[in-house]
Structure formats: C-alpha cells, structure tokens
Design an enzyme around this catalytic site. Sequence first.
Site, PDB file in Angstrom:
ATOM      1  N   LYS A 184       7.701  -2.375  -3.530  1.00 14.48           N
ATOM      2  CA  LYS A 184       7.577  -3.667  -4.229  1.00 14.48           C
ATOM      3  C   LYS A 184       7.786  -3.421  -5.716  1.00 14.48           C
ATOM      4  O   LYS A 184       6.896  -2.928  -6.406  1.00 14.48           O
ATOM      5  CB  LYS A 184       6.176  -4.236  -3.954  1.00 14.48           C
ATOM      6  CG  LYS A 184       5.651  -5.237  -4.965  1.00 14.48           C
ATOM      7  CD  LYS A 184       6.397  -6.552  -4.913  1.00 14.48           C
ATOM      8  CE  LYS A 184       5.860  -7.509  -5.972  1.00 14.48           C
ATOM      9  NZ  LYS A 184       6.477  -7.275  -7.307  1.00 14.48           N
ATOM     10  N   GLY A 237       0.356   0.742 -12.364  1.00 14.82           N
ATOM     11  CA  GLY A 237       0.247  -0.583 -12.962  1.00 14.82           C
ATOM     12  C   GLY A 237      -1.112  -0.742 -13.616  1.00 14.82           C
ATOM     13  O   GLY A 237      -1.731   0.240 -14.034  1.00 14.82           O
ATOM     14  N   SER A 238      -1.580  -1.978 -13.654  1.00 13.99           N
ATOM     15  CA  SER A 238      -2.801  -2.255 -14.404  1.00 13.99           C
ATOM     16  C   SER A 238      -4.058  -1.980 -13.571  1.00 13.99           C
ATOM     17  O   SER A 238      -4.012  -1.998 -12.333  1.00 13.99           O
ATOM     18  CB  SER A 238      -2.806  -3.722 -14.844  1.00 13.99           C
ATOM     19  OG  SER A 238      -2.831  -4.542 -13.704  1.00 13.99           O
ATOM     20  N   THR A 241      -4.991  -4.854 -11.081  1.00 14.90           N
ATOM     21  CA  THR A 241      -4.304  -4.839  -9.789  1.00 14.90           C
ATOM     22  C   THR A 241      -4.806  -3.672  -8.941  1.00 14.90           C
ATOM     23  O   THR A 241      -5.007  -3.816  -7.734  1.00 14.90           O
ATOM     24  CB  THR A 241      -2.775  -4.745  -9.995  1.00 14.90           C
ATOM     25  OG1 THR A 241      -2.368  -5.831 -10.827  1.00 14.90           O
ATOM     26  CG2 THR A 241      -2.023  -4.829  -8.681  1.00 14.90           C
ATOM     27  N   GLY A 242      -5.043  -2.525  -9.579  1.00 16.87           N
ATOM     28  CA  GLY A 242      -5.558  -1.367  -8.844  1.00 16.87           C
ATOM     29  C   GLY A 242      -6.849  -1.703  -8.117  1.00 16.87           C
ATOM     30  O   GLY A 242      -7.063  -1.327  -6.966  1.00 16.87           O
ATOM     31  N   GLU A 260      -2.165   5.014 -10.377  1.00 16.80           N
ATOM     32  CA  GLU A 260      -1.819   5.508 -11.716  1.00 16.80           C
ATOM     33  C   GLU A 260      -1.962   4.315 -12.635  1.00 16.80           C
ATOM     34  O   GLU A 260      -1.112   3.422 -12.642  1.00 16.80           O
ATOM     35  CB  GLU A 260      -0.365   6.003 -11.755  1.00 16.80           C
ATOM     36  CG  GLU A 260      -0.082   7.166 -10.843  1.00 16.80           C
ATOM     37  CD  GLU A 260      -0.358   8.495 -11.500  1.00 16.80           C
ATOM     38  OE1 GLU A 260      -0.854   8.504 -12.645  1.00 16.80           O
ATOM     39  OE2 GLU A 260      -0.074   9.514 -10.867  1.00 16.80           O
ATOM     40  N   CYS A 295       2.943   4.336 -20.274  1.00 15.07           N
ATOM     41  CA  CYS A 295       1.535   4.503 -19.871  1.00 15.07           C
ATOM     42  C   CYS A 295       0.859   5.600 -20.685  1.00 15.07           C
ATOM     43  O   CYS A 295      -0.322   5.497 -20.999  1.00 15.07           O
ATOM     44  CB  CYS A 295       1.435   4.777 -18.387  1.00 15.07           C
ATOM     45  SG  CYS A 295       2.438   6.155 -17.846  1.00 15.07           S
ATOM     46  N   GLU A 394      -5.893  -1.376 -23.549  1.00 14.92           N
ATOM     47  CA  GLU A 394      -4.487  -0.988 -23.587  1.00 14.92           C
ATOM     48  C   GLU A 394      -3.650  -2.176 -24.058  1.00 14.92           C
ATOM     49  O   GLU A 394      -3.624  -3.226 -23.421  1.00 14.92           O
ATOM     50  CB  GLU A 394      -4.045  -0.575 -22.187  1.00 14.92           C
ATOM     51  CG  GLU A 394      -2.654  -0.006 -22.175  1.00 14.92           C
ATOM     52  CD  GLU A 394      -2.258   0.465 -20.796  1.00 14.92           C
ATOM     53  OE1 GLU A 394      -2.519  -0.265 -19.832  1.00 14.92           O
ATOM     54  OE2 GLU A 394      -1.697   1.559 -20.704  1.00 14.92           O
TER      55      GLU A 394
HETATM   56  P1  NAD Z   1       0.611  -5.013 -12.978  1.00 14.06           P
HETATM   57  O1  NAD Z   1      -0.587  -4.381 -12.390  1.00 14.06           O
HETATM   58  O2  NAD Z   1       0.523  -6.420 -13.376  1.00 14.06           O
HETATM   59  O3  NAD Z   1       1.818  -4.937 -11.935  1.00 14.06           O
HETATM   60  C1  NAD Z   1       2.210  -3.750 -11.322  1.00 14.06           C
HETATM   61  C2  NAD Z   1       2.777  -4.061  -9.965  1.00 14.06           C
HETATM   62  O4  NAD Z   1       1.741  -4.617  -9.185  1.00 14.06           O
HETATM   63  C3  NAD Z   1       3.909  -5.080  -9.983  1.00 14.06           C
HETATM   64  O5  NAD Z   1       4.890  -4.721  -9.044  1.00 14.06           O
HETATM   65  C4  NAD Z   1       3.219  -6.353  -9.555  1.00 14.06           C
HETATM   66  O6  NAD Z   1       4.087  -7.259  -8.927  1.00 14.06           O
HETATM   67  C5  NAD Z   1       2.200  -5.815  -8.588  1.00 14.06           C
HETATM   68  N1  NAD Z   1       1.054  -6.709  -8.398  1.00 14.06           N
HETATM   69  C6  NAD Z   1       0.537  -7.604  -9.272  1.00 14.06           C
HETATM   70  N2  NAD Z   1      -0.503  -8.259  -8.710  1.00 14.06           N
HETATM   71  C7  NAD Z   1      -0.660  -7.745  -7.471  1.00 14.06           C
HETATM   72  C8  NAD Z   1      -1.567  -8.013  -6.398  1.00 14.06           C
HETATM   73  N3  NAD Z   1      -2.522  -8.945  -6.483  1.00 14.06           N
HETATM   74  N4  NAD Z   1      -1.445  -7.285  -5.267  1.00 14.06           N
HETATM   75  C9  NAD Z   1      -0.498  -6.345  -5.144  1.00 14.06           C
HETATM   76  N5  NAD Z   1       0.410  -6.079  -6.102  1.00 14.06           N
HETATM   77  C10 NAD Z   1       0.335  -6.763  -7.262  1.00 14.06           C
HETATM   78  O7  NAD Z   1       1.084  -4.069 -14.137  1.00 14.06           O
HETATM   79  P2  NAD Z   1       2.420  -4.215 -15.020  1.00 14.06           P
HETATM   80  O8  NAD Z   1       2.143  -5.301 -15.987  1.00 14.06           O
HETATM   81  O9  NAD Z   1       3.624  -4.333 -14.162  1.00 14.06           O
HETATM   82  O10 NAD Z   1       2.513  -2.795 -15.691  1.00 14.06           O
HETATM   83  C11 NAD Z   1       1.860  -2.483 -16.868  1.00 14.06           C
HETATM   84  C12 NAD Z   1       0.628  -1.682 -16.582  1.00 14.06           C
HETATM   85  O11 NAD Z   1       0.936  -0.509 -15.830  1.00 14.06           O
HETATM   86  C13 NAD Z   1      -0.017  -1.155 -17.842  1.00 14.06           C
HETATM   87  O12 NAD Z   1      -1.395  -1.349 -17.776  1.00 14.06           O
HETATM   88  C14 NAD Z   1       0.320   0.329 -17.850  1.00 14.06           C
HETATM   89  O13 NAD Z   1      -0.509   1.169 -18.509  1.00 14.06           O
HETATM   90  C15 NAD Z   1       0.364   0.650 -16.425  1.00 14.06           C
HETATM   91  N6  NAD Z   1       1.233   1.802 -16.214  1.00 14.06           N
HETATM   92  C16 NAD Z   1       0.658   2.976 -15.845  1.00 14.06           C
HETATM   93  C17 NAD Z   1       1.446   4.108 -15.651  1.00 14.06           C
HETATM   94  C18 NAD Z   1       0.858   5.415 -15.203  1.00 14.06           C
HETATM   95  O14 NAD Z   1       1.568   6.327 -14.847  1.00 14.06           O
HETATM   96  N7  NAD Z   1      -0.443   5.587 -15.196  1.00 14.06           N
HETATM   97  C19 NAD Z   1       2.822   4.021 -15.824  1.00 14.06           C
HETATM   98  C20 NAD Z   1       3.365   2.815 -16.218  1.00 14.06           C
HETATM   99  C21 NAD Z   1       2.558   1.699 -16.403  1.00 14.06           C
END
Ligand code: NAD
Length: 490
Positions: A184, A237-238, A241-242, A260, A295, A394
């Site tokens: 996804k 991601g964030s 969401t995690g 992550e 990140c 962040e």
């Molecule tokens: P996000 O959590 O909004 O989205 C990440 C992914 O999760 C997207 O594909 C999104 O569609 C999906 N998603 C959103 N809501 C969801 C749900 N309810 N259920 C399942 N999937 C869902 O994050 P973002 O805005 O895309 O990315 C930015 C964030 O990611 C920042 O906080 C950044 O620090 C983090 N990030 C971390 C790393 C790392 O390696 N640790 C790398 C890059 C980005």
Amino acid sequence: MLHDLSKAPVGPASHLIDGLSQAASDGGTMDVISPLNGTRLTTMARGTVEDAEAAIAAARAAFDDGRWSGLAPAARKKILLKWADLIEAKAQELAVLGVRDNGTEIAMALKAEPLSAAGTIRYFAEAIDKIYGEIAPTAPGTLGLVHKEPVGVVGAIVPWNFPLMIGAWKLGPALAAGCTVVLKPAETASLTLLEIAKLALDAGLPPGVLNVVTGEGAVVGATIAESNAVDALVFTGSGATGRRLLEASARSNFKRVYLELGGKSPNVVFADAPDLDEAAKVSAYGIFRNSGQVCVAGSRLLVERSIHDAFVEKLKQVAETMVVGDPLNPETSAGAINSEAQLEQNLRFVAEARAAGRQIVTGGERILQETGGYYMAPTIVAGVSPEDAIAQEEVFGPVLAVIPFDSEDEAVAIANGTDFGLAAAVWTADLSRAHRMVRRIKAGVVHVNTYGGADVTVPLGGVKQSGNGHDKSLHAFDKFFDLKTAWIKL
Ligand code: NAD
C-alpha cells in the site's frame, strides 16, 4: 532527456492485483497533485475494501500454492536480480516520475530512489542463497534442526518521502525470503511503486506474488491491517498510524507488526568538533535535504554554548546559499514540500515558535508561491527550549531547532529528552567522548563526525516511540522468517 521526461504525459494509474492492472471495483479515482506546481499530474485508483481483499486473496493463494516460496532460493535470486537490472535501466524515467509525484530534488531522487531500490533488492537477492538453517547442540540420540520458513503474506504500508527506497527495504527481504506481498503506497507517492511492480512481472516474478493497491490509508491500509489472511505487517510512517496497526493486529490475528516511525533526531556539536565548517555544511544538509522530509533528519541541533553563535552563523550561511525550488533542476539542493497540508503544518510550527519569542534566524516562510507549488525556505529557529513543541514533535519539514548546552551530561539529557529514538549525531575530535556518546544516546543509529548516508549494510530501526524491528542489513530478514524446530529421535 530530463526535460522531455518532465513534460511527458502521465496516464491514469491502476492497482496491480494478481499480475493484472485493475481499476477500483467501484471505478473510483483520486487526483494525483504535483507538489511542483499544485496541478493535477494524473489520477489513480481509489482502492476499495474489495480491492484490498482481492489483493490479499491473490497474495494468499500465491503463497499457499508455493509458486514463489517453493522455488529454490537461487531461482528467486535470479528473478530478483533481473528486477533490479530493469529498475536500474529505467532509473532516470522513474526518478523524474517520482519527483513530479512527491517533490524530492532530482539529484537526490536519482540516487536515493531507483538506484538505491535496485541496490537494496540486489543485496537481499544475493544473500538469500547463503542463509542456512541450524543444527542445535543438543544431546546424543536426538537431532534438533531449526528451519527458517517464510512468514507468509506480508502487508507493506509505506510513506511518501522515499517510496522506492523504503519500499525496497520491505520488498527486497520479504520477496527474497519467499513471502508474498500486498503493498500500500502513500496517497501522495504511488506512481513509481506501481511502475516497479510491473517491472517485477517483466523480470519473471509470478503473478500474485507482489500486489499493489492504491488509495486511502483508512480504507486500503486498514483492510490489510485487519485481515486474518495477512501474517505480518511492515510499516514506515507516523506513530498515529503505527498505533492503529498494532490495534488492528490485536483485534484480528495477532499478525506480527514492525514499525519504522518518526524521529526528532539530535545532532550534537561539541566545541572540539574537528572541522566546524564541515560540521555546519553537513548538518545543514542533514536537516534540509528533501526539505526535511527525512525520517532520520537531524532536526534538533544541540550546540556547545562556547561556539553557539559562531556555529549558528555558519549554518545560516549554508542555509541561505542552498537553492530551493524546481526539483527537476539538477542544481536544486531542496525541492518541494510533498503536499499543501504538510507545508501548512511546517508553517504552524514556526508560527508557534515565533509567538513564543524564539528567534527565526533564517527562513520561516513559504516561498515561490507564484509557481503554485509548495516550497519553504530552509528555516533555523534558535533560542529553543528543549520542552518546546518544535523540539519535541516531528515537524517533517525544513525546520531546525537549535538548543545550546554546557556539558556532556546536559547534552545527553537533552538528546534523550524526547519520545523518539531514531537517529543522532555527535561531532567531536575526542575519540573517547565519541564512543561514550554513542553508548549514551538512545537511538537506532548514531553518526560520528558526519550525518546520514548509512548504507544497506547496516540496520535502521528505532527505539522508544520510533518503532521496532529493522530495515536493511541481514537483520531485516528476521521479520520475514519464522523459525521452525524439527526435533528428531535418532
Ligand atoms: P502516515 O502514517 O500518515 O502514512 C503512512 C502510510 O500509512 C501511508 O501509506 C498511508 O496511506 C497509510 N495509512 C494512513 N492511515 C492508515 C490507517 N488508518 N491504516 C493503515 N494505513 C494507513 O505517514 P506519512 O505522512 O505518509 O509519512 C510521514 C511519517 O513517516 C513521518 O512521521 C516520518 O517520520 C515517518 N517516516 C519514518 C521513517 C522511518 O524509517 N522510521 C521513514 C520515512 C518516514
């Protein structure tokens, strides 16, 4: 070449399910807005619950019938190496498409996206026929064998900042291990992942082994997370969401969840840093490359008080000479912010710091508004208190919070004083201090006298609320193998 690619029309994007391009089950689409100028680049399928379920069913069938996991590791390796070659051959095209979709400056996108993805896939492909099971040192009369078996169907949910690089960190080891995947991509960076998934079919990956479903996280991502047919989730991601993914796992089948998440990484500069000019230059790039949408960005600068003013002045000079703008210009050092919403969030953090009396040393503004695109000047905020939102949360933008310190102990306390623990750096000529700081700072990676650039040979993973599990290095395989014991009476 670059110019031609940057003007090429981009056709509507569909899912890739069971080896076929498929529209959304209800025909729904969503606009893909280019952050370069705020206009529509193309449309893509707005995935439904049914689409996600179809992709999961395809991945489940592909895993269960052994069409991929049943191949010899050397056979999987051959296909994955071919895939890496195809990605590399199209690197320029993929990089430009990615830049138009997510705004990263092209010089970085080329290296960090298709070329990095190809390198990562090669690394895991090359490794897979060199991994052995174990014979346990048990007692005479018994034989304990430990098999490594692919975990099954993997749901991979990735963000928008480096879709190919981060995507490959998941896909490389998962596919090499014999798993099948439902991927996804993020709403604002799906196009290049779809392209490389098609290249995987060209390389000989059997249909159904890698499926891609585009659309909203709350629909497509949530369906993957809740599914009883998915065995593991890998996510970047964030934190918000995690947390939802962990809850979904607990509500469904206890699938393994590897996260992550973000960071608020401290970049600690001692007065005895070997070369303060170099430290300033590298630190500026450590936060401002890809407009801070990294990140591991060094978003908190901790500077020993005796050099604080002089160092901030050096940083200001580097920041003000960075070329921010058209990401397709190879001279650009920082491109566009990925979306208008992200730009507004960055500006809100700065406004709050300004209102609290913090010093905006440079930047703080949206720029190049006449382009229609989303650009922000590299921003340095000084006089920040460690408790400020700008030092705790962040931002994920080109915003650096500067905090002075007086002693090593104080630097450690400030460095560790957030919920995050992803990355850090220490600048010092004192070898003992460097090693002490590496031990004392709670983070997945601590750079010494540099910032960023750690390659695929070393693991990346967070501690505290930056996540669990590791991408990159042979440790990445741990997420995709189950250990099975055979206990045999001889
Ligand atoms: P996000 O959590 O909004 O989205 C990440 C992914 O999760 C997207 O594909 C999104 O569609 C999906 N998603 C959103 N809501 C969801 C749900 N309810 N259920 C399942 N999937 C869902 O994050 P973002 O805005 O895309 O990315 C930015 C964030 O990611 C920042 O906080 C950044 O620090 C983090 N990030 C971390 C790393 C790392 O390696 N640790 C790398 C890059 C980005």
